[in-house]
Design a protein around this motif. Structure first.
Motif, short mmCIF file in Angstrom:
data_model
loop_
_atom_site.label_atom_id
_atom_site.label_comp_id
_atom_site.label_asym_id
_atom_site.label_seq_id
_atom_site.Cartn_x
_atom_site.Cartn_y
_atom_site.Cartn_z
N ASP A 282 0.83 -1.21 0.00
CA ASP A 282 0.00 0.00 0.00
C ASP A 282 0.86 1.25 0.00
OD1 ASP A 282 -2.29 -1.49 -0.02
OD2 ASP A 282 -2.59 -1.41 2.16
N SER A 283 1.96 1.21 0.76
CA SER A 283 2.86 2.38 0.78
C SER A 283 3.47 2.60 -0.59
CB SER A 283 3.94 2.17 1.83
OG SER A 283 3.38 2.10 3.12
N ALA A 284 3.93 1.52 -1.22
CA ALA A 284 4.51 1.65 -2.56
C ALA A 284 3.48 2.19 -3.54
CB ALA A 284 5.03 0.29 -3.03
N ARG A 285 2.25 1.73 -3.40
CA ARG A 285 1.18 2.22 -4.28
C ARG A 285 0.92 3.69 -4.02
NH1 ARG A 285 -4.08 -0.21 -6.40
NH2 ARG A 285 -5.64 1.44 -6.22
N SER A 286 0.93 4.10 -2.75
CA SER A 286 0.71 5.51 -2.42
C SER A 286 1.80 6.38 -2.99
CB SER A 286 0.62 5.68 -0.91
OG SER A 286 -0.46 4.96 -0.37
N TYR A 287 3.06 5.91 -2.88
CA TYR A 287 4.17 6.67 -3.45
C TYR A 287 3.99 6.84 -4.96
CZ TYR A 287 6.65 5.57 0.92
OH TYR A 287 7.01 5.46 2.23
N ALA A 288 3.62 5.72 -5.60
CA ALA A 288 3.47 5.78 -7.06
C ALA A 288 2.34 6.72 -7.46
CB ALA A 288 3.21 4.37 -7.60
N LEU A 289 1.21 6.65 -6.75
CA LEU A 289 0.08 7.51 -7.09
C LEU A 289 0.42 8.98 -6.87
CD1 LEU A 289 -2.96 5.49 -5.66
CD2 LEU A 289 -2.11 5.58 -8.00
N GLU A 290 1.13 9.26 -5.79
CA GLU A 290 1.49 10.65 -5.50
C GLU A 290 2.37 11.21 -6.60
OE1 GLU A 290 4.06 12.94 -2.07
OE2 GLU A 290 2.63 11.41 -1.44
N ARG A 291 3.31 10.40 -7.08
CA ARG A 291 4.22 10.87 -8.12
C ARG A 291 3.51 11.00 -9.47
NH1 ARG A 291 9.51 10.58 -7.81
NH2 ARG A 291 9.29 12.07 -9.49
N GLN A 292 2.56 10.12 -9.75
CA GLN A 292 1.96 10.05 -11.08
C GLN A 292 0.73 10.94 -11.23
OE1 GLN A 292 1.18 5.88 -11.71
NE2 GLN A 292 3.30 5.30 -11.26
N LEU A 293 0.24 11.50 -10.12
CA LEU A 293 -1.00 12.26 -10.20
C LEU A 293 -0.90 13.48 -11.12
CD1 LEU A 293 -3.89 12.69 -9.38
CD2 LEU A 293 -3.09 13.84 -7.29
N PRO A 294 0.16 14.30 -11.05
CA PRO A 294 0.22 15.44 -11.98
C PRO A 294 0.15 15.00 -13.45
CG PRO A 294 1.83 15.71 -10.22
CD PRO A 294 1.28 14.32 -10.09
N ARG A 295 0.81 13.89 -13.78
CA ARG A 295 0.77 13.42 -15.16
C ARG A 295 -0.62 12.89 -15.51
NH1 ARG A 295 5.45 9.52 -17.15
NH2 ARG A 295 6.56 11.49 -16.79
#
Length: 544
Positions: A282-295
């Motif tokens: 879940d943490s890895a997913r949260s990191y990924a979502l946070e980084r990818q949201l602007p794109r």
């Protein structure tokens, strides 16, 4: 004749006085006393010689003329050859000059392709290539290698307040300081924005990374002076991944170092963290979502679902609430609970909110274009958007651009929007309401607000929080509160919408208590635009 002595002879003389000279010869005959004389004029004698001489001179003249013409032709050819040689020399010189220019341009192109134009450090492409080659050697080495991601904390605020030029100067200063702090054998790169990466090579022990990371945190946090008259101080957040423990290739090491860097940011910034392989998915997913949201916002990976609001006395659809979803290419459909908080932390909430607003306008325009009777589409506004003094102007521009009416939209805010600066929020709300856009207060009852505090606010609708609706069946106190809120809101000329209705008992109680509208899974789940269009055509939504 005195000249004719002897038996024979020849001479040139005038045979008679005053006559032209002639050439003659004589012979004395032995048998007679006569002398036989034969003569010819010199002109007759010289005529063949003169004719031969004339021919010779004519031939010599012709030969001389031919020779002169040949010499002239040769001179012309030589001059032409000289011109060609000069032109060839010039062309050869120009060719060498062009070759030198091309070599210089090639060197510049290679430098631009390999280095970051701003800091002079390696760029992402060259960093990946160099790291890949070093890791190939590291597999046969007993030394330790670590990949480090470094990000400047709150760098965006510097760009926004002081301008990008000052931000660029700061990045150059950081790059220069990294060169001074690291060894020549280490590979340093600017990966983009305010993000740097370093491959630390040939360490004797993993523990050496502690001292190096601590030194980088300390030195990079020192003030940067002389930046267009500004003295700036920023802190770095660092993430570290070890080879081969945390990854066997460049891509995996970069990804894990990046995740460790964001762990540093979450832990308070200005520190370093090692990649933790035991971190939850879940943490890895949260990191990924946070980084990818602007794109995701830029690439239009977001979609809207619509939940109808139903008038309780006749079950007519009075509007829709627009709910954003993220159609992620890897994770599928993601609900806002997973990314709205991250959007507020990273600052992407402004772009996300603007996208929702524009998508609502597009949908309202599409329904009008199909001849459907419009109902208001409600969109949620974050406190960040409401603190933007230009929000009302952008809203008006979207409405005008899509050719819809202000009544086709409805804006919903939460109680947190009314915190400081309260005066600015109230000003924006007044402007929006003056345009004809209705305003609803969402999740009423879960925050600080009471009816006495909001009576003077430009609000048309109160939305009862689902927690009150859920407790209606099990708590008489909750029922009393709901009834009281509905009565007081009506006295203040506000409509009441209950959200989270999931049971028939709840719906019956709300209708009996005088609630105006309701929405929830019992009536309809949020649906896509095509299903919402079908509901709008029907006009009414009766409970199943």
């Amino acid at each position: 004749m005195a000249l004719m002595s002897g038996n024979r002879g020849a001479a040139v003389a005038a045979l008679q006085p005053g006559a032209a000279a002639s050439q003659f010869s004589w012979r004395r005959s032995a048998q007679s006393p006569f002398i036989v004389v034969a003569s010819r004029g010199l002109e007759w004698v010289d005529a063949p010689m003169r004719e031969g001489s004339r021919k010779v001179w004519t031939l010599l003249g012709v030969l001389s003329l031919c020779l002169l013409l040949a010499v002239g032709g040769m001179l012309r050819v030589l001059r032409h050859q000289e011109g060609l040689f000069v032109a060839l020399s010039v062309a050869n010189r120009d060719k060498h000059t062009l070759i030198d220019q091309l070599e210089q341009e090639k060197a510049k192109a290679l430098e631009l392709a390999a280095n970051d134009h701003l800091t002079g450090l390696h760029n992402r492409r060259m960093f990946n290539e160099l790291v890949a080659s070093h890791l190939a050697l590291a597999r046969r080495s007993r030394k330790f290698y670590a990949l480090m991601y470094l990000d400047l904390d709150r760098f965006k605020a510097i760009n926004d307040t002081l301008g990008h030029h000052v931000g660029d100067l700061l990045l150059q200063a950081v790059g220069q300081r990294l060169r001074q702090l690291l060894r020549s054998s280490d590979i340093i790169a600017r990966m983009g924005g305010d993000e740097f990466a370093v491959l630390v090579t040939g360490m004797d022990a993993m523990a050496d990374m502690d001292a190096l990371a601590a030194k980088l945190i300390e030195q990079l946090s020192q003030p940067y002076d002389g930046l267009e008259g500004h003295s700036l101080q920023v802190t770095p957040s660092i993430g570290v991944a070890f080879f081969p423990r945390d990854g066997h290739d460049v891509t995996l090491l970069c990804r894990n170092a990046d995740a460790a860097m964001y762990a540093s940011k979450r832990a308070g910034r200005g520190r370093f963290s090692y990649y933790d392989a035991t971190a939850s998915a879940d943490s890895a997913r949260s990191y990924a979502l946070e980084r990818q949201l602007p794109r995701a916002v830029a690439d239009r990976q977001l979609v809207l679902h619509f939940q109808p609001k139903v008038r309780l006395h006749d079950c007519r659809i009075m509007g829709f609430e627009a709910l954003v979803r993220w159609q992620h290419p890897d994770y599928g459909l993601i609900y806002p609970g997973e990314f709205i908080a991250a959007a507020e932390v990273t600052g992407a909430i402004r772009a996300l909110g603007d996208w929702v607003l524009q998508a609502c306008c597009e949908q309202a325009a599409a329904w009008r274009g199909q001849g459907l009777e419009p109902v208001p589409i409600a969109f949620n506004v974050s406190p960040v958007q409401l603190r933007d003094g230009a929000f009302a102007e952008r809203l008006a521009a979207h409405i005008a651009q899509h050719g819809i009416e202000a009544g086709d939209l409805s804006m919903e805010i939460t109680e947190s929007c009314l915190l400081e600066p309260r005066a600015l929020a109230l000003s924006v709300l007044e402007q929006v309401r003056a345009m004809g856009v209705s305003i609803g207060l969402d999740d009423f009852g879960t925050g600080f607000s009471s009816l006495s505090q909001i009576k003077d606010l430009p609000i048309d609708t109160l939305k009862l929080d689902r927690s009150f609706v859920n407790d209606i069946r099990s708590s008489s106190e909750a029922g009393v509160i709901v009834t009281s809120v509905i009565t007081l809101a009506h006295n203040l000329k506000m409509r009441v919408v209950a959200e989270g209705v999931e049971l028939m008992d709840q719906l019956v109680y709300l209708k009996t208590a005088g609630c105006d509208e309701a929405q929830g899974y019992f009536l309809s789940r949020p649906v896509g635009s095509h299903a919402a269009e079908d509901l709008l055509r029907a006009g009414y939504l009766y409970p199943a």
